[in-house]
Design an enzyme around this catalytic site. Sequence first.
Site, PDB file in Angstrom:
ATOM      1  N   CYS A 162       0.852  -1.194   0.000  1.00 17.08           N
ATOM      2  CA  CYS A 162       0.000   0.000   0.000  1.00 17.08           C
ATOM      3  C   CYS A 162       0.888   1.245   0.000  1.00 17.08           C
ATOM      4  O   CYS A 162       1.856   1.322   0.752  1.00 17.08           O
ATOM      5  CB  CYS A 162      -0.900  -0.016   1.237  1.00 17.08           C
TER       6      CYS A 162
ATOM      7  N   CYS B  92       0.655   4.834   6.901  1.00 18.63           N
ATOM      8  CA  CYS B  92       0.017   4.690   8.223  1.00 18.63           C
ATOM      9  C   CYS B  92       0.977   3.947   9.163  1.00 18.63           C
ATOM     10  O   CYS B  92       1.348   2.792   8.883  1.00 18.63           O
ATOM     11  CB  CYS B  92      -1.299   3.933   8.091  1.00 18.63           C
TER      12      CYS B  92
ATOM     13  N   CYS C 226       0.505   0.199  10.373  1.00 18.06           N
ATOM     14  CA  CYS C 226      -0.020  -0.836   9.467  1.00 18.06           C
ATOM     15  C   CYS C 226       1.051  -1.768   8.897  1.00 18.06           C
ATOM     16  O   CYS C 226       2.088  -1.332   8.389  1.00 18.06           O
ATOM     17  CB  CYS C 226      -0.795  -0.161   8.329  1.00 18.06           C
TER      18      CYS C 226
ATOM     19  N   CYS D 159     -16.794  -8.707   5.992  1.00 21.04           N
ATOM     20  CA  CYS D 159     -16.115  -7.444   5.658  1.00 21.04           C
ATOM     21  C   CYS D 159     -14.832  -7.724   4.882  1.00 21.04           C
ATOM     22  O   CYS D 159     -13.961  -8.448   5.361  1.00 21.04           O
ATOM     23  CB  CYS D 159     -15.807  -6.691   6.948  1.00 21.04           C
TER      24      CYS D 159
ATOM     25  N   CYS E 273     -19.783  -5.703   3.817  1.00 22.03           N
ATOM     26  CA  CYS E 273     -19.000  -4.529   4.202  1.00 22.03           C
ATOM     27  C   CYS E 273     -17.695  -4.581   3.416  1.00 22.03           C
ATOM     28  O   CYS E 273     -17.147  -5.669   3.228  1.00 22.03           O
ATOM     29  CB  CYS E 273     -18.705  -4.585   5.701  1.00 22.03           C
TER      30      CYS E 273
ATOM     31  N   CYS F  37     -19.306   2.841   8.725  1.00 22.15           N
ATOM     32  CA  CYS F  37     -18.583   2.204   9.826  1.00 22.15           C
ATOM     33  C   CYS F  37     -17.288   2.989   9.987  1.00 22.15           C
ATOM     34  O   CYS F  37     -16.456   2.992   9.086  1.00 22.15           O
ATOM     35  CB  CYS F  37     -18.305   0.744   9.466  1.00 22.15           C
TER      36      CYS F  37
ATOM     37  N   ARG G 159     -17.942  -1.515  18.111  1.00 23.40           N
ATOM     38  CA  ARG G 159     -17.264  -2.813  17.943  1.00 23.40           C
ATOM     39  C   ARG G 159     -15.948  -2.863  18.718  1.00 23.40           C
ATOM     40  O   ARG G 159     -15.075  -2.007  18.536  1.00 23.40           O
ATOM     41  CB  ARG G 159     -17.006  -3.113  16.459  1.00 23.40           C
TER      42      ARG G 159
HETATM   43  N1  SAM Z   1      -6.643   0.618   3.197  1.00 21.77           N
HETATM   44  C1  SAM Z   1      -7.917   0.895   3.694  1.00 21.77           C
HETATM   45  C2  SAM Z   1      -7.944   2.016   4.711  1.00 21.77           C
HETATM   46  O1  SAM Z   1      -6.920   2.345   5.260  1.00 21.77           O
HETATM   47  O2  SAM Z   1      -9.020   2.523   4.954  1.00 21.77           O
HETATM   48  C3  SAM Z   1      -8.616  -0.327   4.287  1.00 21.77           C
HETATM   49  C4  SAM Z   1      -7.829  -1.302   5.116  1.00 21.77           C
HETATM   50  S1  SAM Z   1      -7.107  -0.646   6.630  1.00 21.77           S
HETATM   51  C5  SAM Z   1      -6.040  -1.941   7.083  1.00 21.77           C
HETATM   52  C6  SAM Z   1      -8.487  -0.678   7.774  1.00 21.77           C
HETATM   53  C7  SAM Z   1      -8.277  -0.209   9.192  1.00 21.77           C
HETATM   54  O3  SAM Z   1      -7.652  -1.225   9.955  1.00 21.77           O
HETATM   55  C8  SAM Z   1      -7.397   0.995   9.441  1.00 21.77           C
HETATM   56  O4  SAM Z   1      -8.053   2.201   9.199  1.00 21.77           O
HETATM   57  C9  SAM Z   1      -7.073   0.845  10.915  1.00 21.77           C
HETATM   58  O5  SAM Z   1      -8.024   1.515  11.706  1.00 21.77           O
HETATM   59  C10 SAM Z   1      -7.152  -0.659  11.137  1.00 21.77           C
HETATM   60  N2  SAM Z   1      -5.826  -1.209  11.428  1.00 21.77           N
HETATM   61  C11 SAM Z   1      -4.842  -1.438  10.526  1.00 21.77           C
HETATM   62  N3  SAM Z   1      -3.748  -1.926  11.120  1.00 21.77           N
HETATM   63  C12 SAM Z   1      -4.031  -2.035  12.438  1.00 21.77           C
HETATM   64  C13 SAM Z   1      -3.292  -2.476  13.572  1.00 21.77           C
HETATM   65  N4  SAM Z   1      -2.040  -2.897  13.453  1.00 21.77           N
HETATM   66  N5  SAM Z   1      -3.896  -2.463  14.775  1.00 21.77           N
HETATM   67  C14 SAM Z   1      -5.175  -2.019  14.892  1.00 21.77           C
HETATM   68  N6  SAM Z   1      -5.919  -1.592  13.851  1.00 21.77           N
HETATM   69  C15 SAM Z   1      -5.357  -1.581  12.645  1.00 21.77           C
HETATM   70  C1  DTB Z   2     -11.385  -2.055  11.824  1.00 24.17           C
HETATM   71  O1  DTB Z   2     -11.699  -1.056  12.476  1.00 24.17           O
HETATM   72  N1  DTB Z   2     -10.526  -2.970  12.227  1.00 24.17           N
HETATM   73  C2  DTB Z   2     -10.352  -3.993  11.217  1.00 24.17           C
HETATM   74  C3  DTB Z   2     -11.366  -3.566  10.125  1.00 24.17           C
HETATM   75  N2  DTB Z   2     -11.868  -2.336  10.622  1.00 24.17           N
HETATM   76  C4  DTB Z   2     -10.972  -3.506   8.733  1.00 24.17           C
HETATM   77  C5  DTB Z   2      -8.951  -4.206  10.825  1.00 24.17           C
HETATM   78  C6  DTB Z   2      -8.021  -4.563  11.975  1.00 24.17           C
HETATM   79  C7  DTB Z   2      -6.670  -4.856  11.435  1.00 24.17           C
HETATM   80  C8  DTB Z   2      -5.725  -5.337  12.476  1.00 24.17           C
HETATM   81  C9  DTB Z   2      -4.357  -5.567  11.948  1.00 24.17           C
HETATM   82  C10 DTB Z   2      -4.251  -6.574  10.856  1.00 24.17           C
HETATM   83  O2  DTB Z   2      -4.811  -7.693  10.977  1.00 24.17           O
HETATM   84  O3  DTB Z   2      -3.564  -6.291   9.872  1.00 24.17           O
HETATM   85 FE1  SF4 Z   3      -2.763   1.238   3.399  1.00 34.70          FE
HETATM   86 FE2  SF4 Z   3      -2.687   0.108   5.798  1.00 34.70          FE
HETATM   87 FE3  SF4 Z   3      -2.984   2.727   5.606  1.00 34.70          FE
HETATM   88 FE4  SF4 Z   3      -5.006   1.093   4.808  1.00 34.70          FE
HETATM   89  S1  SF4 Z   3      -4.227   1.339   6.892  1.00 34.70           S
HETATM   90  S2  SF4 Z   3      -4.241   2.902   3.744  1.00 34.70           S
HETATM   91  S3  SF4 Z   3      -3.820  -0.632   4.041  1.00 34.70           S
HETATM   92  S4  SF4 Z   3      -1.178   1.539   4.958  1.00 34.70           S
END
Ligand code: SAM
Ligand code: DTB
Ligand code: SF4
Length: 326
Positions: free
Chosen positions: A54, A58, A61, A98, A129, A189, A261
């Site tokens: 990606c 973030c 992530c 989702c 979702c 959401c 949630r």
């Molecule tokens: N790329 C899209 C976005 O950022 O909206 C969708 C996927 S992104 C992984 C969805 C959400 O997962 C993020 O906005 C964040 O709130 C959550 N998330 C991602 N990594 C996480 C982590 N290590 N711990 C907790 N929540 C996480």
């Molecule tokens: C949300 O608030 N939490 C979910 C879902 N929406 C997409 C994602 C959590 C991701 C946790 C880290 C991972 O598994 O990569």
């Molecule tokens: Fe990309 Fe992860 Fe950020 Fe979603 S949360 S935009 S997957 S870097």
Amino acid sequence: MIELRNDWQIGEIKALFELPFNDLLFKAHSIHRETFDPNKVQVSSLLNIKTGACPEDCSYCSQSSKYDTGLEREKLMEVEEVLQQAQNAKNKGATRFCMGAAWRNPTDKSLDKVIPMIQGVKAMGMETCVTLGMLSPKQAAVLKDAGLDYYNHNIDTSKENYSNVVTTRQFQDRLDTLEAVKNANINVCSGGILGMGETETDRASMLQSLANLEKHPDSVPINLLVPIPGTPFENVKPPSESEFVRTIAVARILMPNSVVRLSAGRLDMGEGMQALCFFAGANSIFYGEQLLTTDNPTVANDKLLFSRLGINSEDNQQSVAQDVAL
Ligand code: SAM
Ligand code: DTB
Ligand code: SF4
């Protein structure tokens, strides 16, 4: 009927955070009981349909290309495979499926490939979702036409703290997508993550931004950071258990009709803490062994948890709690 407000002041929210714990929980639980069955918890399952690479940065992530997290990138999954996973999730008792993609935003071409996934999941009788990054109003309309029920798009933290978490987009970009989703009549959401070094004021401000949207999000995920080795936040000190539970309680008070949630991070929470989160107003979880790229409690463990707490899931066939062999 509880009055729904969207004029919350930061001082009022901070005052809620500072209440004695028992007073805050009593208030949140009393409100929870007025709008929801306190023993019912909705269960959603997650599937990462496109992994890694990606372009966003973030700091929490595993899927950002900016950090070496050891994650192998995978291209968009085939529809058949996604539907097979959806069927498995349904068989285990999930009522919503989702699908997440590691995109900054979908291209129109990639969106076309997600449409049959949404249609297929819907045809199985589950709620749908997706979380695909930023959307244009036109793309939101296309998703609505495909039958999408919910779009997940988290604001993640306060607007004041946003640039410490992500620099490749602005807080306002997130709000613009939420507006496009709402205008397309898709359920919103949106929530955030705790444990990224934020202050209590940041948590109050994040909840203020959600609660002061023109319409409260239908679903509010509160994630505990899952620390990912290789990311800037891998060693950030987590919040205390009571700080996390307080945030759930304040979310419940500010957004009385929204489903809150208890999202990522449950592997690091014991039975007692999760029970307190449900008491404070959480009424949904992610269900199934995998979140997007990290682990989640097993279905067997969650069945046991629900059974011990007398919680019923909104299973489309039978109660998950009753399903446990006692
Ligand atoms: N790329 C899209 C976005 O950022 O909206 C969708 C996927 S992104 C992984 C969805 C959400 O997962 C993020 O906005 C964040 O709130 C959550 N998330 C991602 N990594 C996480 C982590 N290590 N711990 C907790 N929540 C996480
Ligand atoms: C949300 O608030 N939490 C979910 C879902 N929406 C997409 C994602 C959590 C991701 C946790 C880290 C991972 O598994 O990569
Ligand atoms: Fe990309 Fe992860 Fe950020 Fe979603 S949360 S935009 S997957 S870097």
